[in-house]
Design an enzyme around this catalytic site. Structure first.
Site, mmCIF file in Angstrom:
data_model
loop_
_atom_site.group_PDB
_atom_site.id
_atom_site.type_symbol
_atom_site.label_atom_id
_atom_site.label_comp_id
_atom_site.label_asym_id
_atom_site.label_seq_id
_atom_site.Cartn_x
_atom_site.Cartn_y
_atom_site.Cartn_z
ATOM 1 N N ASP A 55 6.135 -9.479 -4.841
ATOM 2 C CA ASP A 55 5.319 -8.285 -4.584
ATOM 3 C C ASP A 55 4.636 -7.791 -5.860
ATOM 4 O O ASP A 55 3.532 -7.247 -5.808
ATOM 5 C CB ASP A 55 6.149 -7.170 -3.933
ATOM 6 C CG ASP A 55 5.290 -6.297 -3.027
ATOM 7 O OD1 ASP A 55 4.407 -6.846 -2.343
ATOM 8 O OD2 ASP A 55 5.477 -5.072 -3.010
ATOM 9 N N GLU A 97 3.164 2.066 -9.475
ATOM 10 C CA GLU A 97 3.872 0.989 -8.786
ATOM 11 C C GLU A 97 4.128 -0.183 -9.751
ATOM 12 O O GLU A 97 5.220 -0.737 -9.777
ATOM 13 C CB GLU A 97 3.013 0.521 -7.596
ATOM 14 C CG GLU A 97 3.822 0.236 -6.345
ATOM 15 C CD GLU A 97 2.927 0.073 -5.115
ATOM 16 O OE1 GLU A 97 2.462 1.105 -4.592
ATOM 17 O OE2 GLU A 97 2.686 -1.062 -4.686
ATOM 18 N N GLU A 149 -1.353 -0.548 3.464
ATOM 19 C CA GLU A 149 -0.474 0.543 3.009
ATOM 20 C C GLU A 149 0.425 1.049 4.143
ATOM 21 O O GLU A 149 1.612 1.334 3.926
ATOM 22 C CB GLU A 149 -1.306 1.711 2.454
ATOM 23 C CG GLU A 149 -2.159 1.380 1.231
ATOM 24 C CD GLU A 149 -1.352 1.156 -0.048
ATOM 25 O OE1 GLU A 149 -0.392 0.372 -0.037
ATOM 26 O OE2 GLU A 149 -1.719 1.761 -1.077
ATOM 27 N N GLU A 219 1.264 -9.646 6.466
ATOM 28 C CA GLU A 219 2.462 -8.861 6.116
ATOM 29 C C GLU A 219 3.720 -9.516 6.695
ATOM 30 O O GLU A 219 4.753 -9.590 6.023
ATOM 31 C CB GLU A 219 2.338 -7.412 6.601
ATOM 32 C CG GLU A 219 1.318 -6.577 5.823
ATOM 33 C CD GLU A 219 1.766 -6.220 4.396
ATOM 34 O OE1 GLU A 219 2.976 -6.251 4.087
ATOM 35 O OE2 GLU A 219 0.884 -5.926 3.566
#
Ligand SMILES: Cc1ncc(CN)c(N)n1
EC number: 3.5.99.2
Length: 230
Positions: A55, A97, A149, A219
């Protein structure tokens, strides 16, 4: 709502109609076995570390994508000052992040410089790159941004609900995307997407729906990669 045409429902409900129409696919992403394993407290920590490293690579590719959405908003939005503020907030969140990933990686002993992107990650990053082309309309790009998101927000919020057994050491991760502020930010993105879709041609709406579906599929593949990874 049942039986009404899109005109009767109002075009502003387009994302709502997609979420209903593609509910099982969407739940496949937001209630994926990887997420369920966090929520049930039986996550394999090597899977978590795989996800963390992969990620981090994804987020680094996501930043230029979000910057491209910001550029498109500048000229392509009906309410560019509102949209640019929301998107700029997203850029700021991504800055945090990235710092968080670095801190978290050192906590878990994950060497970020050694991470090689896996196929699902490469495919997803390539998809993001295709959306960065100036030929891709703002409506399509903001729809993708919202969906990307929103999947994380809903997935991690699911791990924070009452009665879940999310391990204490993963609470912070879940909070990062599952917190209320991130939820509000996703709602702002969704409102922008719906507003753009409301005045879009049928052709753009069809393209945006296909883009939404591709995001959700990517995803799912991303979670699959993490879940089965070593
Ligand atoms: C794969 C993925 N999708 C979404 C997000 C949320 N920015 C993320 N960090 N990684």
């Amino acid at each position: 709502m049942e039986g009404k045409t899109r005109e009767e429902m109002g075009k502003s409900m387009i994302t709502e109609t997609w979420l209903r129409k593609h509910r099982s696919l969407y739940l496949g992403a937001t209630r994926h076995p990887f997420i369920r394993s966090i929520r049930d407290g039986n996550i394999d920590l090597s899977s978590f570390k795989t996800w963390l490293g992969q990620d981090y690579i994804f987020v680094r590719a996501f930043v230029p994508f979000v910057a491209s959405v910001l550029t498109k908003a500048w000229k392509g939005s009906d309410d560019s000052s509102n949209d640019m503020e929301v998107i700029l907030g997203g850029v700021a969140a991504l800055n945090d992040e990235i710092s968080w990933f670095k801190k978290e990686a050192s906590k878990w002993g994950v060497q970020l410089s050694d991470i090689v992107p896996q196929k699902a990650n490469q495919d997803y990053c390539r998809f993001l790159e295709s959306l960065m082309s100036p030929e891709v309309e703002y409506t399509i790009a903001i729809t993708a941004f919202w969906a990307i998101e929103a999947v994380y927000q809903e997935s991690f919020a699911h791990c924070l609900e009452d009665g879940t057994k999310t391990p204490a050491e993963l609470q912070e991760t879940c909070q990062r995307w599952g917190n209320e502020g991130f939820g509000q930010y996703c709602n702002s993105l969704r409102k922008i997407a719906d507003r753009q879709l409301e005045k879009a041609s049928d052709d753009i709406i069809t393209k945006a729906e296909a883009t939404f579906l591709r995001v959700v599929e990517h995803e799912v593949e991303f979670w699959n990669m993490s879940h089965g990874g070593t």
